[in-house]
Motif scaffolding. Structure first.
Motif, short mmCIF file in Angstrom:
data_model
loop_
_atom_site.label_atom_id
_atom_site.label_comp_id
_atom_site.label_asym_id
_atom_site.label_seq_id
_atom_site.Cartn_x
_atom_site.Cartn_y
_atom_site.Cartn_z
N GLN A 173 4.16 6.78 1.30
CA GLN A 173 3.09 6.98 -0.08
C GLN A 173 1.78 6.01 0.36
O GLN A 173 0.74 6.55 0.22
CB GLN A 173 3.63 6.75 -1.27
CG GLN A 173 4.81 7.82 -1.58
CD GLN A 173 5.37 7.45 -2.98
OE1 GLN A 173 5.71 6.36 -3.33
NE2 GLN A 173 5.60 8.71 -3.64
N GLU A 174 1.94 4.88 0.68
CA GLU A 174 0.91 3.98 0.92
C GLU A 174 0.14 4.35 2.16
O GLU A 174 -1.02 4.46 2.30
CB GLU A 174 1.67 2.53 1.16
CG GLU A 174 0.56 1.33 1.27
CD GLU A 174 0.96 -0.03 1.67
OE1 GLU A 174 0.56 -0.68 2.52
OE2 GLU A 174 2.01 -0.28 1.05
N GLN A 175 0.75 4.61 3.21
CA GLN A 175 0.27 4.93 4.41
C GLN A 175 -0.70 6.68 4.11
O GLN A 175 -2.07 6.77 4.80
CB GLN A 175 0.99 5.53 5.62
CG GLN A 175 1.72 4.26 6.17
CD GLN A 175 2.64 4.35 7.32
OE1 GLN A 175 3.23 5.51 7.29
NE2 GLN A 175 3.16 3.51 7.87
N ALA A 184 -4.95 10.66 1.78
CA ALA A 184 -4.85 11.98 1.70
C ALA A 184 -4.58 12.42 0.37
O ALA A 184 -4.92 13.76 -0.18
CB ALA A 184 -4.14 12.59 2.89
N ILE A 185 -3.62 11.87 -0.21
CA ILE A 185 -2.85 12.23 -1.55
C ILE A 185 -3.95 12.34 -2.62
O ILE A 185 -4.10 13.22 -3.40
CB ILE A 185 -1.68 11.69 -1.92
CG1 ILE A 185 -0.70 11.59 -0.77
CG2 ILE A 185 -1.14 11.69 -3.25
CD1 ILE A 185 0.71 10.83 -0.88
N ASN A 186 -4.86 11.21 -2.67
CA ASN A 186 -6.01 11.33 -3.64
C ASN A 186 -6.89 12.36 -3.23
O ASN A 186 -7.26 12.91 -4.30
CB ASN A 186 -6.45 9.90 -3.63
CG ASN A 186 -5.52 8.80 -4.23
OD1 ASN A 186 -4.56 9.08 -4.98
ND2 ASN A 186 -5.53 7.64 -3.79
N ALA A 187 -7.37 12.52 -2.13
CA ALA A 187 -8.42 13.49 -1.89
C ALA A 187 -8.02 14.80 -2.08
O ALA A 187 -8.69 15.76 -2.62
CB ALA A 187 -8.32 13.58 -0.24
N GLN A 237 14.12 4.06 -0.20
CA GLN A 237 13.27 3.73 -1.07
C GLN A 237 12.04 3.06 -0.39
O GLN A 237 10.81 3.56 -0.79
CB GLN A 237 13.80 2.79 -2.13
CG GLN A 237 14.53 3.25 -2.94
CD GLN A 237 15.50 2.58 -3.91
OE1 GLN A 237 15.31 1.42 -3.87
NE2 GLN A 237 16.15 3.19 -5.20
N ARG A 238 12.19 2.33 0.72
CA ARG A 238 11.03 1.39 1.15
C ARG A 238 10.18 2.39 2.10
O ARG A 238 9.00 2.28 2.28
CB ARG A 238 11.69 0.50 1.89
CG ARG A 238 12.04 -0.88 0.89
CD ARG A 238 12.27 -2.18 1.55
NE ARG A 238 12.87 -3.19 0.62
CZ ARG A 238 12.59 -4.41 0.75
NH1 ARG A 238 12.10 -4.84 1.65
NH2 ARG A 238 13.12 -5.25 -0.28
N LEU A 239 11.16 3.32 2.85
CA LEU A 239 10.30 4.28 3.77
C LEU A 239 9.40 5.18 3.03
O LEU A 239 8.38 5.55 3.29
CB LEU A 239 11.34 5.03 4.61
CG LEU A 239 11.88 4.31 5.56
CD1 LEU A 239 13.06 5.25 6.15
CD2 LEU A 239 10.81 3.95 6.73
#
Length: 81
Positions: free
Chosen positions: A54-56, A60-63, A47-49
């Motif tokens: 997702q944070e890192q 790119a995800i938003n773009a 879960q933490r990975l």
């Protein structure tokens, strides 16, 4: 998602502090503490990975999401649903 660790890696002893009543009940129920802790730790690490990835990759995800919202998907003209 790939495993975060080698399942064949050797075991290593660790000291834990646990609630004494919970530990007594677990022993009474013959719960394998090592196996139970390993499963719980595997889940927590996973879960933490995931959250770390997702944070890192948030930018790119938003773009990618913005591009899709603006232009749609390449396959939109081929979809029948």
């Amino acid at each position: 998602m790939r495993n975060a660790f080698d399942r064949q890696a050797p075991k290593k002893a660790a000291n834990l502090s646990l609630n004494s009543e919970l530990l007594a009940e677990a022993k009474r129920l013959k719960i394998n503490l090592s196996a139970t802790m390993e499963k719980a730790l595997e889940k927590e690490v996973s879960q933490r990975l995931k959250a770390e990835w997702q944070e890192q990759n948030a930018e790119a995800i938003n773009a990618c999401n913005e591009l899709t919202e603006k232009h749609g998907l390449f396959s939109d003209s081929y979809r029948v649903f």
